[in-house]
Design a protein around this motif. Structure first.
Motif, mmCIF file in Angstrom:
data_model
loop_
_atom_site.group_PDB
_atom_site.id
_atom_site.type_symbol
_atom_site.label_atom_id
_atom_site.label_comp_id
_atom_site.label_asym_id
_atom_site.label_seq_id
_atom_site.Cartn_x
_atom_site.Cartn_y
_atom_site.Cartn_z
ATOM 1 N N VAL A 114 96.442 40.394 37.239
ATOM 2 C CA VAL A 114 95.429 42.072 35.919
ATOM 3 C C VAL A 114 94.833 42.476 37.385
ATOM 4 O O VAL A 114 94.075 42.271 38.385
ATOM 5 N N LEU A 115 95.065 43.869 37.765
ATOM 6 C CA LEU A 115 93.871 44.918 37.659
ATOM 7 C C LEU A 115 92.514 44.867 37.172
ATOM 8 O O LEU A 115 92.673 44.750 36.578
ATOM 9 N N LEU A 116 91.888 44.736 38.541
ATOM 10 C CA LEU A 116 90.626 45.064 38.699
ATOM 11 C C LEU A 116 90.069 46.269 38.630
ATOM 12 O O LEU A 116 90.923 47.277 39.917
ATOM 13 N N THR A 117 89.285 46.946 38.714
ATOM 14 C CA THR A 117 88.217 48.043 38.903
ATOM 15 C C THR A 117 87.902 47.881 40.848
ATOM 16 O O THR A 117 87.602 47.114 41.154
ATOM 17 N N SER B 27 106.329 37.028 49.469
ATOM 18 C CA SER B 27 105.285 38.003 49.188
ATOM 19 C C SER B 27 104.058 38.792 48.504
ATOM 20 O O SER B 27 105.156 38.189 46.878
ATOM 21 N N HIS B 28 103.066 39.617 48.218
ATOM 22 C CA HIS B 28 102.684 39.765 47.435
ATOM 23 C C HIS B 28 101.299 40.574 47.780
ATOM 24 O O HIS B 28 101.335 40.507 49.531
ATOM 25 N N GLY B 29 100.767 41.781 47.622
ATOM 26 C CA GLY B 29 100.319 42.365 47.784
ATOM 27 C C GLY B 29 99.739 43.958 46.916
ATOM 28 O O GLY B 29 99.889 43.489 46.005
ATOM 29 N N PHE C 160 101.922 43.066 43.792
ATOM 30 C CA PHE C 160 103.453 42.997 43.497
ATOM 31 C C PHE C 160 103.553 41.818 43.542
ATOM 32 O O PHE C 160 102.750 41.147 44.923
ATOM 33 N N VAL C 161 104.213 41.119 43.233
ATOM 34 C CA VAL C 161 104.887 39.610 43.730
ATOM 35 C C VAL C 161 106.235 39.673 43.885
ATOM 36 O O VAL C 161 106.962 39.574 42.680
ATOM 37 N N PHE D 255 104.927 43.333 38.726
ATOM 38 C CA PHE D 255 103.858 44.690 39.343
ATOM 39 C C PHE D 255 103.281 44.362 37.899
ATOM 40 O O PHE D 255 103.619 43.762 36.853
ATOM 41 N N THR D 256 101.960 44.313 38.209
ATOM 42 C CA THR D 256 101.312 44.198 36.957
ATOM 43 C C THR D 256 101.462 45.633 36.792
ATOM 44 O O THR D 256 102.432 47.127 37.100
ATOM 45 N N GLN D 257 100.266 46.269 35.281
ATOM 46 C CA GLN D 257 99.962 47.919 34.631
ATOM 47 C C GLN D 257 99.798 48.744 35.892
ATOM 48 O O GLN D 257 99.100 47.559 36.464
#
Length: 178
Positions: free
Chosen positions: A47-50, A76-78, A126-127, A135-137
């Motif tokens: 989940v993305l955070l601020t 990979s991820h980032g 992304f993962v 991808f996250t939202q």
């Protein structure tokens, strides 16, 4: 043949039989049981955070890994940042070199000078695994030299007063509150 020789031969045979039966018993009792763990079918959840900082010279993005699927081999991820210029999008991918673990992830963008102040950018986490790309939202951030302490999950009623804390020394125009 005397009596003592016969006793020795019988004793020797009993010892051999005893040793063989002991070895068979030990071999049979030490068989390793193998338990098969079924593959995890739940997807990895990030989940993305601020953003921790959206200043033009100090851009720090944040995300949180809430569930990690251990049966996927993560390649990979980032973070992926994109900006739309007219009809086309300009994408920049930032891979994180540490292994993916559950918990909070913070990433300081190494080239914040490439992001213009006052422009909105879309970003997501992304993962990449051997099974695919996840991808996250998407979320948006605005590069700004203003430092505002963001409040999440703020619920207000009409007529209530909102106080915004921060450093507004560089504010030379009106800003909206979203």
């Amino acid at each position: 043949m005397n009596f003592i020789t016969v006793i020795k031969q019988i004793t020797r045979r009993y010892n051999i039989v005893f040793l063989c039966s002991s070895l068979i018993f030990l071999t049979a009792s030490c068989v390793k049981e193998e338990t098969v763990v079924p593959p995890d079918s739940n997807p990895t959840e990030v989940v993305l955070l601020t953003p921790e900082s959206n200043a033009g010279n100090n851009l720090i993005l944040a995300a949180e890994v809430r569930y990690l699927n251990n049966s996927d081999a993560i390649q990979s991820h980032g973070f992926l940042i994109e900006r739309y210029v007219g009809e086309t999008s300009v994408k920049k991918e930032y891979g994180i070199t540490t292994s993916l673990k559950s918990g909070r992830i913070t990433f300081k963008v190494p080239d914040p000078e490439n992001y213009e102040e006052g422009i909105y950018y879309n970003y997501r986490y992304f993962v990449r695994t051997e099974k695919g790309l996840y991808f996250t939202q998407p979320a948006r951030f605005l590069v700004s030299s203003l430092k505002v302490k963001a409040k999440e999950d703020l619920i207000l009623a009409v007529g209530e007063i909102i106080t915004v804390e921060g450093e507004f020394g560089n504010a030379d125009k009106n800003y909206g509150l979203y």
